[in-house]
Structure formats: structure tokens, C-alpha cells
Write an enzyme that holds these catalytic residues in place. Structure first.
Site, mmCIF file in Angstrom:
data_model
loop_
_atom_site.group_PDB
_atom_site.id
_atom_site.type_symbol
_atom_site.label_atom_id
_atom_site.label_comp_id
_atom_site.label_asym_id
_atom_site.label_seq_id
_atom_site.Cartn_x
_atom_site.Cartn_y
_atom_site.Cartn_z
ATOM 1 N N SER A 157 0.743 -1.298 0.036
ATOM 2 C CA SER A 157 -0.299 -0.063 0.166
ATOM 3 C C SER A 157 0.943 1.229 -0.028
ATOM 4 O O SER A 157 0.412 2.245 -0.540
ATOM 5 C CB SER A 157 -1.077 -0.005 1.318
ATOM 6 O OG SER A 157 -1.834 -0.926 1.181
ATOM 7 N N GLU A 170 -5.692 -3.102 -6.361
ATOM 8 C CA GLU A 170 -5.723 -1.632 -6.893
ATOM 9 C C GLU A 170 -6.227 -0.580 -5.662
ATOM 10 O O GLU A 170 -7.241 0.299 -5.629
ATOM 11 C CB GLU A 170 -6.834 -1.759 -7.837
ATOM 12 C CG GLU A 170 -6.250 -2.406 -8.935
ATOM 13 C CD GLU A 170 -7.352 -2.174 -10.307
ATOM 14 O OE1 GLU A 170 -7.767 -1.270 -10.576
ATOM 15 O OE2 GLU A 170 -7.161 -3.015 -11.159
ATOM 16 N N THR A 205 -6.308 -1.165 -1.314
ATOM 17 C CA THR A 205 -7.221 -1.996 -0.477
ATOM 18 C C THR A 205 -8.424 -1.038 0.017
ATOM 19 O O THR A 205 -8.139 0.048 0.360
ATOM 20 C CB THR A 205 -6.246 -2.436 0.722
ATOM 21 O OG1 THR A 205 -5.883 -1.185 1.711
ATOM 22 C CG2 THR A 205 -5.036 -3.180 0.458
ATOM 23 N N ILE A 220 2.191 -9.511 -10.181
ATOM 24 C CA ILE A 220 1.564 -8.465 -11.323
ATOM 25 C C ILE A 220 0.728 -9.409 -12.176
ATOM 26 O O ILE A 220 1.203 -10.364 -13.004
ATOM 27 C CB ILE A 220 2.804 -8.259 -12.383
ATOM 28 C CG1 ILE A 220 3.893 -7.163 -11.423
ATOM 29 C CG2 ILE A 220 2.698 -7.086 -13.540
ATOM 30 C CD1 ILE A 220 3.298 -6.104 -10.644
ATOM 31 N N SER A 221 -0.658 -8.955 -12.659
ATOM 32 C CA SER A 221 -1.394 -9.386 -13.110
ATOM 33 C C SER A 221 -0.856 -9.306 -14.759
ATOM 34 O O SER A 221 -0.589 -8.210 -15.181
ATOM 35 C CB SER A 221 -2.842 -8.914 -13.130
ATOM 36 O OG SER A 221 -3.406 -9.005 -11.752
#
Length: 623
Positions: free
Chosen positions: A195, A432, A434, A222-223
């Protein structure tokens, strides 16, 4: 952890003032003097103005109608084939079991144009508006959240920086590629900085030739990290500031083909298993200076704008998820017979279904209110987008969990698909931003906005004769509020007649909310940054206020257009408004010393648990 660490973007907004105390003023200075109050920032954001106790209706009433006839027609043509694709081609259960999306499904998505929904048509995309995008994302969310993450990681954040901050050359070079088969990824999170985005360790240093940056570091979770050819990467770069060299974050467009870019194996995740999630490593990667995105040292701004710009899409997707889960629960309740009655005839099940429908309705209203305002050119929507993400992800978990409860043992079986959806949903409250961080972001940003207005008033008192209008305006507001005569904004012309009582109560609660914010700031001053218990309660009130305004607006639209569902929508809106304003009405009590002492006691207990490495007390029969 300090508030400034927990939400850097919010705390940076606070600025250097030591007097974060606020009231709103619409008065203007009547003379230009050395002590004239600097004009406080103005905004049409509902949530920002809420923190001043002001009801700003322009972004909530009437409900946004941003689509042209051509855009509506385009949606009419796009939605059915996308629905058909997800019903007949995509297999969410197989994607989940295999932990990857089938090749045929991916090929079909590329063919549909699903990976370039908002890219201009001249650069290979479909050129959709935010509202059109939200509608298609809602369809995806109703069928397969894992596929939705693959699509979203690509365009909602992966190359979104190029759309928002890219120069003409960057857009012309990269956008046709990310719509033509090359995957994109957003590389921000690191092992030591989740964060706290400002603490990233990845570095980029300008090479001696001045033509390249040399990039070194690693990113985690990492998407699309293992499949992306084009990445938006954030790294610390040394810059000169006031004669000193300091590190500031810079955003870069990085290609795997540059060399030195590698990725680890796919992570074994609880949910969204078919989406590719990996670590990504950068070793002496040569990044051309032309690939700096948004300017050297502006990476934090780039990252926050990318995330803020895409959050409404999450609400749209989860509105679709909730609608799908609610459909399963309703169909089961209408046909399942127990004790001689259908489940839907039992009061307890009826209440569950009503609350699920209410949460879905609020989520959907938020998604289209935010996207509609963005399409209308509004600039201050960041708090509303954050609220939409927080509310949607919390509500979707509740709705799907309750759907499983209504289906009982059947809901627990894999065959219904709900257990997969529940696993998929859990990440949405984390990534993206919390939900915990975003609540602090909402509270801190609102407080900063409110604080600037009281500072303006305090400066006016230094030269009262020049600023009587401002001073008397505020004095009048405070006096009427103190004796209980303040009534709040007149919303009667803006809402359906059946909802006017609820709207008046919301207007009254907005006034009281502003008083709570001012009292909080007078009590804590700048120290409010560290009062997370207080900030969370203020954020909860802001969420209740904005969600109430959204549903009152949408239901009034339904009544105005005489939609077949108008009465049902007004019932949902009135029910939500009644519960939300009741919670807002108890905010002052939640901020009272006794309530805060209870919160402080819980904080102390939590600290003790952490230090003991678990429950400090022993079992009753420990031997």
C-alpha cells in the site's frame, strides 16, 4: 502504522498547514489587501463538499445520461455477441481448474475487440466511452471474474497510462500494438511496498549517453506479468531539486523485447486462478528516454491517476457479479419447497433477497453515476470512484455469500459456480488500493478540502472589515445550525415525490456530517492523520451519504421515465436511504469519547495479540 504511510496520496494532499480546521464559505473578499484570504479550492464533487456540510447536487442530480443515440445503438449491437460469447464459448469452471484461459477463448476475446475497448478507433480500438465500457465490463463480471482481471489488467491499468499521459508518438507506437495481440501489465507493487507505493525500491538511472535509463528491480503479484510484452513500470529516479539530488518515482513504458526483463512462474492463487499473476524482474534494462511517461519525477501522479480512472470499472464488473448471483438465489428460492412452502415465502429469505437486491442496486448506481460524470467531463470524481470500489467489493462478497446460504448445501458444491465466484471475489477488497487504504484516502482528502475553507475564514478574521460578507455568512450558518433551524439543501425539485422525505433526511444529515468534521478537526488538528478510528468512521459516513444520493437520483430517474421497474427501484432507494441516514445520524455518537475509548481498547487488544504472536490467553484446560 502512521496515516501518512498508509495512504501517501491522501496525506500528500494535506499539505503543510498546521491548522486543518474547516468550514465552508461562499463569500468573496471585498478588498485586495496583504491579509486577504487566499481563495480556497472549489469543487463540484459531492463527497468533497460533504466534508464541509454542503450538499452539492451537480454530480448526483439528475442521474447522468451521457450516451448519445449512436452510442446507445453501438451498445445494442455489442452487448448481445459478448453475452453469447461468455455463455457459449468461455468456460469459467475449466479456466479455474486449469489455472489458465483457454487459447480459443483468448483468441475470441481479441477478435471481439475486448482488449481495446477504450482505445480510439483510428489506433485499433473500439473507442468506447466510460459508460459503454462499464456496460460491457458488467457483462464480463456476471460470467467470469478471472477473465475480467485479464482484460482489466491489460487496459484498465496496463496501458491506461499511455491513454492518459502518453504523447502523440507514444500513443501512435503502442496503442495499435496493445489492441493487436500484445498484452500489457501495470508494474507497481513490490515485496516491501504494498500500500505504501512511495517506498518502492526499483530504480532507473540515466545512462552516461543520456539516451537511456538503466532499470533494475523487481515487482510482485503482477497481473499479466508472465505474458505482457508492454508494461507500465514505476521506478525511483534521481532528480535535482533545490540544489539537492532526491529520488522521485517515474513511470516508464517498458517492452520485454528491450532485454533484461523476465518473469517468475504463475502464482498459485485462491481465486481468479485463470489470470496470469507473476513476479517480474528487471536487470539492466535499457529504457529509451522517449519512453518516460508523464515526465521524470511524476510517476506517483501517473500511478494514482491510472488507478483513480479505472476504479469505476470494478464497480461495474461487481454489479454484474451480484446480479448473476442474485438471479441464482432468486430462482432457487422461487422453486425450492421446504416445510410445505417455497423458500421465497419465508420472511427470513425474503429479507435476504431484498438486501441482496438493494446492495446490487446501489453498486450498479455508483458504477454508472461515476462513469457518467467522467463522460460528462467532470474532473473531481476520485473520492466517488474510491467509494464505488470499496462499496462494490464489500457488497459483492455479501451478496454471493448470501446466495450460497440460500442455496444451502447445493450452493457449497462446485457445480453451482458460486464457490468459485466467492474465491474470485476475495481479491477485490485488496488490490488496486485496499479498502482499508481507500477509506483513509476518502477521509483524509475530504478533511484536507474542508480544512482549506476554515483557514480562509480564519484569515478573513485578521481583516474583518474587508471580509464582512464571508464572516457574517458563516456566522449565520452556525447560528441556525446551533439552534436547530438549519434545514439543509432543498432537494424536493430533484427527486420523485415519493422520495422527498428521504432526500430531506439526507440533506439534514449532510449538515450534521459537516459539523462532525469541523468538531473533529478542532479537536485533533493535524494529529487527525494518526486517528484511524476517527477517520474510518468519517469514511463510513461519506459512503452512506454518497450511496444514498446515488440511489435517490437513479430511482427518481426511473419514476420520471416511467420505467416498468420504477416502483421497485423507489422501494430499494427508500429502504437504503432510511438505513444509511440512520447510520449517519449516529456518527456524532460514534465519535464521542466513550465510543472512541472502546475503539482504543480494541486497538490495545489488537496490539497485544500481534506482540504475542496470537491469542495471549491460554486455553481453560491447558496442561
Amino acid at each position: 502504522m502512521k496515516g501518512t504511510k498508509l495512504v501517501a496520496c491522501a496525506s500528500r494532499c494535506i499539505g503543510s498547514s498546521n491548522r486543518l480546521i474547516a468550514v465552508h464559505s461562499r463569500g468573496k473578499a471585498t478588498a485586495a489587501t496583504a491579509e486577504a484570504p487566499r481563495s480556497a479550492r472549489q469543487s463540484t464533487s459531492f463527497t468533497l463538499n460533504l466534508f464541509r456540510g454542503q450538499f452539492e447536487p451537480s454530480q448526483v442530480f439528475p442521474f447522468p445520461e451521457p450516451l448519445s443515440d449512436d452510442q446507445r445503438q453501438m451498445l445494442t449491437e455489442l452487448v448481445p455477441p459478448v453475452e453469447k460469447f461468455f455463455q457459449e464459448v468461455n468456460d469459467p469452471a475449466k479456466n479455474d481448474a486449469d489455472a489458465q484461459i483457454e487459447d480459443g477463448t483468448l483468441a475470441g476475446l481479441w477478435e471481439l475487440g475486448a482488449f481495446g475497448l477504450q482505445v480510439p478507433t483510428e489506433l485499433g480500438g473500439l473507442g468506447l466511452s466510460n459508460t459503454q465500457y462499464a456496460r460491457l465490463v458488467e457483462v464480463v463480471g456476471a460470467h467470469d471474474l478471472g477473465v475480467g482481471i485479464t482484460l482489466g489488467a491489460h487496459q484498465s491499468i496496463g496501458f491506461k497510462g499511455v491513454l492518459l499521459f502518453g504523447d502523440p508518438q507514444q500513443k501512435a507506437h503502442y496503442l495499435p500494438r496493445v489492441t493487436g495481440g500484445e498484452y500489457a501489465a501495470f508494474c507497481l507493487t513490490e515485496p516491501s511496498s504494498g500500500s505504501d507505493a512511495g517506498s518502492i525500491k526499483t530504480r532507473a538511472v540515466l545512462a552516461p549517453d543520456g539516451k537511456h535509463f538503466i532499470l533494475n528491480g523487481s515487482k510482485i503479484w503482477i497481473s499479466n506479468g508472465g505474458i505482457a510484452e508492454i508494461m507500465t513500470v514505476f521506478a525511483q529516479t534521481p532528480i535535482e531539486k533545490d540544489g539537492k539530488t532526491v529520488d522521485k518515482v517515474t513511470a516508464f513504458i517498458v517492452e520485454r523485447s528491450f532485454g533484461g526483463v523476465s518473469s517468475g512462474p504463475p502464482e498459485n492463487k485462491m481465486g481468479i486462478r485463470c489470470s496470469n499473476t507473476t513476479e517480474v524482474y528487471f536487470e539492466d534494462v535499457k529504457v529509451p528516454v522517449a519512453n518516460v511517461l508523464g515526465g521524470v519525477g511524476n510517476g506517483f501522479k501517473v500511478a494514482m491517476n491510472i488507478l483513480n480512472n479505472g476504479r469505476f470499472g470494478m464497480a461495474a464488473a461487481l454489479a454484474g457479479t451480484q446480479r448473476s448471483a442474485l438471479r441464482q438465489a432468486a430462482e432457487h428460492a422461487a422453486t425450492r419447497v421446504q416445510f410445505g412452502k417455497r423458500l421465497c415465502e419465508f420472511g427470513g429469505v425474503q429479507e435476504k433477497l431484498a438486501r441482496m437486491a438493494m446492495l446490487q442496486y446501489v453498486t450498479e448506481s455508483l458504477a454508472y453515476m461515476v462513469s457518467g460524470n467522467m463522460d460528462s467531463g467532470c474532473q473531481d470524481y476520485h473520492l466517488e470512484a474510491a467509494i464505488s470500489k470499496v462499496f462494490a467489493s464489500d457488497s459483492a462478497w455479501t451478496v454471493v455469500d448470501e446466495s450460497i446460504q440460500i442455496l444451502g448445501g447445493m450452493g457449497y458444491m462446485k457445480a453451482t459456480g458460486l464457490e468459485r465466484v466467492l474465491r474470485d471475489l476475495r481479491i477485490f477488497r485488496i488490490f488496486e488500493g485496499t479498502n482499508d487504504i481507500l477509506r483513509l484516502f476518502v477521509a483524509l482528502t475530504g478533511i484536507q478540502f474542508a480544512g482549506s475553507h476554515l483557514q480562509e475564514l480564519m484569515r478573513a478574521f485578521k481583516n474583518p472589515t474587508a471580509h464582512l460578507g464571508l464572516i457574517f455568512s458563516e456566522a449565520g450558518k452556525r447560528a441556525t445550525r446551533a439552534v436547530g433551524l438549519a434545514r439543509g439543501a432543498d432537494l424536493d425539485p430533484l427527486v420523485a415525490p415519493e422520495l422527498r422525505g428521504a432526500a430531506r433526511e439526507l440533506a439534514r444529515c449532510v449538515l450534521e456530517y459537516g459539523a462532525c468534521v469541523e468538531a473533529t478537526l478542532r479537536k485533533y488538528g493535524r494529529g487527525v492523520l494518526d486517528e484511524q478510528l476517527v477517520l474510518n468512521r468519517l469514511a463510513a459516513g461519506a459512503i452512506d451519504a454518497y450511496t444514498t444520493a446515488a440511489v435517490l437520483s437513479r430511482a427518481s430517474r426511473a419514476q420520471r421515465l416511467q420505467l416498468p421497474s420504477a416502483q421497485h427501484e423507489m422501494g430499494l432507494a427508500e429502504s437504503w436511504a432510511e438505513e444509511a441516514t440512520e447510520r449517519m445520524g449516529s456518527l456524532a455518537g460514534a465519535l464521542a469519547p466513550r465510543a472512541l475509548r472502546h475503539g482504543q481498547r480494541l486497538s490495545s487488544l489488537g496490539q497485544a495479540v500481534a506482540e504475542a504472536g496470537g491469542q495471549p490467553s491460554r486455553t481453560p484446560h491447558n496442561v
